[in-house]
Every structure is written in structure tokens, then in C-alpha cells.
Design a protein around this motif. Structure first.
Motif, short mmCIF file in Angstrom:
data_model
loop_
_atom_site.label_atom_id
_atom_site.label_comp_id
_atom_site.label_asym_id
_atom_site.label_seq_id
_atom_site.Cartn_x
_atom_site.Cartn_y
_atom_site.Cartn_z
N ASP A 83 0.86 -1.04 -0.25
CA ASP A 83 -0.38 -0.03 -0.19
C ASP A 83 1.06 1.42 0.41
OD1 ASP A 83 -1.53 -1.74 -0.10
OD2 ASP A 83 -2.31 -1.01 2.04
N ALA A 84 1.77 1.00 0.58
CA ALA A 84 3.13 2.19 1.10
C ALA A 84 3.56 2.95 -0.47
CB ALA A 84 3.50 2.29 2.27
N LEU A 85 3.78 1.58 -1.49
CA LEU A 85 4.51 2.13 -2.39
C LEU A 85 3.64 2.65 -3.92
CD1 LEU A 85 6.73 2.06 -4.37
CD2 LEU A 85 6.18 -0.59 -4.81
N TYR A 86 1.78 2.13 -3.55
CA TYR A 86 1.40 2.47 -4.77
C TYR A 86 1.18 3.79 -4.33
CZ TYR A 86 -3.06 -0.09 -2.83
OH TYR A 86 -3.70 -0.18 -2.39
N ILE A 87 0.40 3.54 -2.90
CA ILE A 87 0.06 5.50 -2.48
C ILE A 87 0.85 6.63 -3.15
CG2 ILE A 87 -0.97 6.48 -1.03
CD1 ILE A 87 -2.52 4.50 -1.74
N GLU A 88 2.05 6.51 -2.92
CA GLU A 88 3.41 7.35 -3.06
C GLU A 88 3.62 7.38 -4.12
OE1 GLU A 88 5.89 9.81 -2.35
OE2 GLU A 88 4.90 9.12 -0.49
N LYS A 89 3.77 6.57 -5.08
CA LYS A 89 3.39 7.04 -6.87
C LYS A 89 2.38 7.15 -8.08
CE LYS A 89 7.60 5.01 -7.47
NZ LYS A 89 8.42 6.04 -7.60
N ALA A 90 1.35 7.44 -6.63
CA ALA A 90 -0.19 7.96 -6.47
C ALA A 90 -0.34 9.62 -6.87
CB ALA A 90 -1.19 7.50 -6.18
N LYS A 91 0.24 9.61 -5.56
CA LYS A 91 0.83 10.82 -4.88
C LYS A 91 1.45 11.69 -5.91
CE LYS A 91 0.53 10.57 0.01
NZ LYS A 91 1.38 10.46 1.45
N ILE A 114 -6.52 10.16 -3.42
CA ILE A 114 -5.19 10.60 -3.51
C ILE A 114 -5.42 12.17 -4.90
CG2 ILE A 114 -3.08 10.49 -3.61
CD1 ILE A 114 -3.98 7.56 -1.90
N SER A 115 -5.22 11.10 -6.05
CA SER A 115 -5.12 12.25 -6.93
C SER A 115 -6.14 13.23 -7.37
CB SER A 115 -5.48 11.20 -7.94
OG SER A 115 -5.00 12.07 -9.39
N VAL A 116 -7.20 13.36 -6.57
CA VAL A 116 -7.72 14.24 -6.43
C VAL A 116 -7.23 15.37 -5.66
CG1 VAL A 116 -10.26 15.37 -6.12
CG2 VAL A 116 -9.82 12.78 -7.67
N LYS A 117 -6.87 15.14 -4.10
CA LYS A 117 -6.13 15.54 -3.43
C LYS A 117 -5.44 16.63 -3.58
CE LYS A 117 -5.13 15.37 1.77
NZ LYS A 117 -5.04 14.38 2.97
N LYS A 118 -4.86 15.70 -4.06
CA LYS A 118 -3.24 16.13 -5.01
C LYS A 118 -3.51 17.21 -5.87
CE LYS A 118 -0.30 15.01 -1.49
NZ LYS A 118 0.71 15.39 -0.71
N ARG A 119 -4.60 17.38 -6.38
CA ARG A 119 -4.81 18.21 -7.63
C ARG A 119 -3.69 18.05 -9.04
NH1 ARG A 119 -5.90 23.68 -6.08
NH2 ARG A 119 -7.50 24.08 -8.39
N ARG A 120 -3.82 16.53 -9.21
CA ARG A 120 -3.25 15.77 -10.24
C ARG A 120 -4.44 15.48 -11.32
NH1 ARG A 120 1.80 17.27 -9.01
NH2 ARG A 120 2.45 16.10 -6.97
N GLY A 121 -4.10 15.16 -12.46
CA GLY A 121 -4.15 14.83 -13.28
C GLY A 121 -5.28 13.78 -13.35
#
Length: 192
Positions: A83-91, A114-121
Motif C-alpha cells: 500500500d505504501a508503495l503504490y499510494i506514494e506513486k499515486a501521490k 489521492i490524485s484528486v486531493k493532490k490536484r493531479r490530472g
């Protein structure tokens, strides 16, 4: 592989010659990171696996601009929570590509949030011909204001991904020009 003018040291601290740097190197890269997310393939329906590979090929076809991260290609074994790895990559990803056939897993939903929270595409794709399970159907209803694509086959998915990534890049460039120049971009002058 491109050569970078970096002086490297081997594991004994001895300087080595310049070397080619591959995708596994954790050095700075000015290309956008694209994270491909979906439910993992199942034996009874391998089509999601094929669509994930198509997404990887679409992003890789523009390797000068984008680099792709998928669990099956880039994760490494170790004693840690995945979880830590793919969540970090998504961030850290600039763009999230979310492919949905019939189900939305809690992990893929978390990557999207997470992508929405970080305002990513975010680029969201629903494959035609599948009956959505309740979590995926609820997710699609909540996307009324967001853009998502429905695709029928892998070649359509590939063309949508390429167009979407280039559109994200143009919007980013336009926003940067608008901030620095104070007006909008005339796309006709860019040859688009």
C-alpha cells in the motif's frame, strides 16, 4: 537509452565513467509520471490485463514526454506494505489513468482520491460491454462533472489516452503561459 553527464560511484565509492541511466534509476526526470490504475487482472477475464498493457504502450509511445508506472512492471519485492508503495506513486504522479471494466476496488478508489486531493490530472476510462458493480456505478454517477471516456476496444483506449495526455500537457502549458504572459494561448499558432 539517453546518456546523462553524471559521474557515478560504484558500491565501493570509486568513481566510474558516465553510464546510461535506465527507468529503474531514482534520479530526477523531467518527464511527467503517469500512474496506470485498475482492478488487477483475473483468470476468468484477462481483458483488464490487456487494457493495462495497451495503456502502458500508449504512454510509452510518447517516452520523451511521459514515463509510466504500473504495479506489475515497476514494483519491487521486499518486506513492506505494498500500500505504501503504490499510494506514494499515486501521490507523485502527474496524471492518473484509471481503467474500469466492471469493478472499482478500494485500492483503486484510494488512488483516485489521492490524485484528486493532490490536484493531479485524472483520466478515467470505462469499457463498454460490462455491467458495473455497485461501487463502480456509484463512482460513475459522482463523476457527472468530470470528464471520462467510454471505449469499445483496446485501439480506441490507446487513442483516447494519447489525446488525453497531450490535452493535459497543453492545458498545463497554457496555464503556465497565462500566468507568465497574462493572456491565453492561440492554439492555431501552435499548430494544434
Amino acid at each position: 537509452m539517453p546518456r546523462h553527464g553524471l559521474r557515478m560511484r560504484n558500491n565501493r565509492g570509486v568513481k566510474t565513467a558516465n553510464r546510461a541511466i535506465g527507468p529503474a534509476d531514482a534520479l530526477a526526470d523531467d518527464r511527467w509520471l503517469v500512474f496506470v490504475s485498475s482492478a488487477m487482472p483475473r483468470k476468468r477475464d484477462p481483458r483488464i490485463g490487456r487494457d493495462r498493457r495497451v495503456a502502458v504502450r500508449a504512454v510509452s509511445s510518447m517516452a520523451d514526454l511521459f514515463r509510466v508506472w504500473t504495479w506489475e512492471d515497476c514494483a519491487f519485492p521486499g518486506r513492506f506494505s505494498p500500500d505504501a508503495l503504490y499510494i506514494e506513486k499515486a501521490k507523485n504522479a502527474h496524471v492518473l489513468i484509471l481503467i474500469i471494466h466492471d469493478r472499482l476496488t478500494p485500492n483503486t478508489k484510494r488512488e483516485y482520491d489521492i490524485s484528486v486531493k493532490k490536484r493531479r490530472g485524472q483520466m478515467i476510462f470505462f469499457r463498454d460491454g460490462f455491467r458495473l458493480q455497485p461501487p463502480a456505478r456509484d463512482f460513475q454517477r459522482k463523476l457527472r462533472d468530470a470528464t471520462y471516456w467510454r471505449y469499445k476496444n483496446p485501439s480506441e483506449l490507446k487513442s483516447f489516452i494519447i489525446k488525453g495526455l497531450l490535452g493535459n500537457l497543453l492545458r498545463y502549458a497554457e496555464a503556465g503561459l497565462r500566468v507568465s504572459v497574462g493572456n491565453t494561448v492561440n492554439y492555431g499558432r501552435l499548430g494544434v
